[in-house]
Scaffold this motif. Structure first.
Motif, mmCIF file in Angstrom:
data_model
loop_
_atom_site.group_PDB
_atom_site.id
_atom_site.type_symbol
_atom_site.label_atom_id
_atom_site.label_comp_id
_atom_site.label_asym_id
_atom_site.label_seq_id
_atom_site.Cartn_x
_atom_site.Cartn_y
_atom_site.Cartn_z
ATOM 1 N N THR A 1 49.895 44.686 44.152
ATOM 2 C CA THR A 1 48.904 43.790 44.466
ATOM 3 C C THR A 1 50.058 42.986 45.000
ATOM 4 O O THR A 1 50.948 42.701 45.933
ATOM 5 N N GLN B 1 39.713 43.112 44.233
ATOM 6 C CA GLN B 1 39.439 42.527 42.767
ATOM 7 C C GLN B 1 40.905 41.687 43.095
ATOM 8 O O GLN B 1 41.511 41.288 43.732
ATOM 9 N N THR C 1 42.415 38.078 40.720
ATOM 10 C CA THR C 1 42.492 36.447 40.012
ATOM 11 C C THR C 1 42.693 35.650 40.292
ATOM 12 O O THR C 1 44.429 35.493 41.045
ATOM 13 N N THR D 1 38.378 35.690 37.089
ATOM 14 C CA THR D 1 38.615 36.974 37.866
ATOM 15 C C THR D 1 37.294 37.243 39.142
ATOM 16 O O THR D 1 35.756 37.174 37.969
ATOM 17 N N SER E 1 35.520 40.961 40.916
ATOM 18 C CA SER E 1 35.254 42.317 40.919
ATOM 19 C C SER E 1 34.549 42.225 42.548
ATOM 20 O O SER E 1 32.793 41.947 42.022
#
Length: 201
Positions: free
Chosen positions: A49, A80, A82, A185, A187
């Motif tokens: 990431t 995606q 977080t 989170t 997406s």
């Protein structure tokens, strides 16, 4: 012994992955990164990431800008992330808290019209009435997107810039309401064939 209490630093962060569904994915990713001003955040990429850290306003500014600059390619892009603030032990990179509150990429991103579908989940950790907080913010984000329920998340659809603004707003509201450690989170999908074709305006 590791400190397990929630952090008091105002530093926020996001760990994200960008996935262009295209043979030229490297050019799309590197091209997007070249378009984005990341001077106001700490940023590091590894083999899984990319992590950005700094003031909350700049975390959302940089992550949304990277996504939008990739999505404007017209290729199917999956994203995606977080987002977190108050994580125990989070202190490295606090120097970025001296930055001003002016998002570096806002004006450029406002010119990119991009339809997206997204799902988000909000976790106000350390709050006994967390479900009430979550329901309040699901209602609040309806100002920024079309909202429908989904298993383990809430589905959003609409303009990317407005949705990112909504996500930032509800995240900030949870933090300001007293959550000692807030996690969200996200997406996102852009230009997917399942969206019924290219929905750029």
């Amino acid at each position: 012994m590791t400190n397990q209490s929630c952090g008091t630093s105002k530093i926020a962060g996001a760990s994200f992955s960008l996935h262009p569904m295209s043979d030229d994915f490297i050019d799309i990713i590197t091209g997007a990164l070249k378009e984005v001003d990341t001077a106001k955040v700490w940023m590091k990429t590894d083999d899984v990431t990319t992590t950005v850290r700094g003031k909350m306003v700049h975390i959302f500014d940089v992550t949304s800008a990277i996504f939008l600059n990739a999505a404007k390619s017209g290729k199917h892009i999956a994203f995606q992330a977080t987002y977190s603030i108050g994580c125990p032990g989070d202190s490295q990179g606090d120097v970025y808290l001296v930055e001003d509150d002016q998002p570096a990429n806002a004006l450029t991103c406002e010119q990119i019209n991009q339809h997206i579908a997204a799902k988000f989940s909000l976790y106000p950790l350390g709050n006994d009435s967390y479900m009430d907080v979550i329901y309040q913010q699901i209602e609040a984000i309806k100002e920024y997107a079309s909202v429908t329920p989904a298993h383990y998340s809430t589905r959003l659809e609409g303009d990317a810039s407005k949705i990112f603004k909504g996500l930032q707003t509800v995240f900030e509201e949870v933090v300001n309401a007293g959550s000692s450690h807030t996690v969200m989170t996200v997406s996102i999908s852009a230009n997917s064939p399942s969206h019924g074709g290219d929905q750029n305006e």
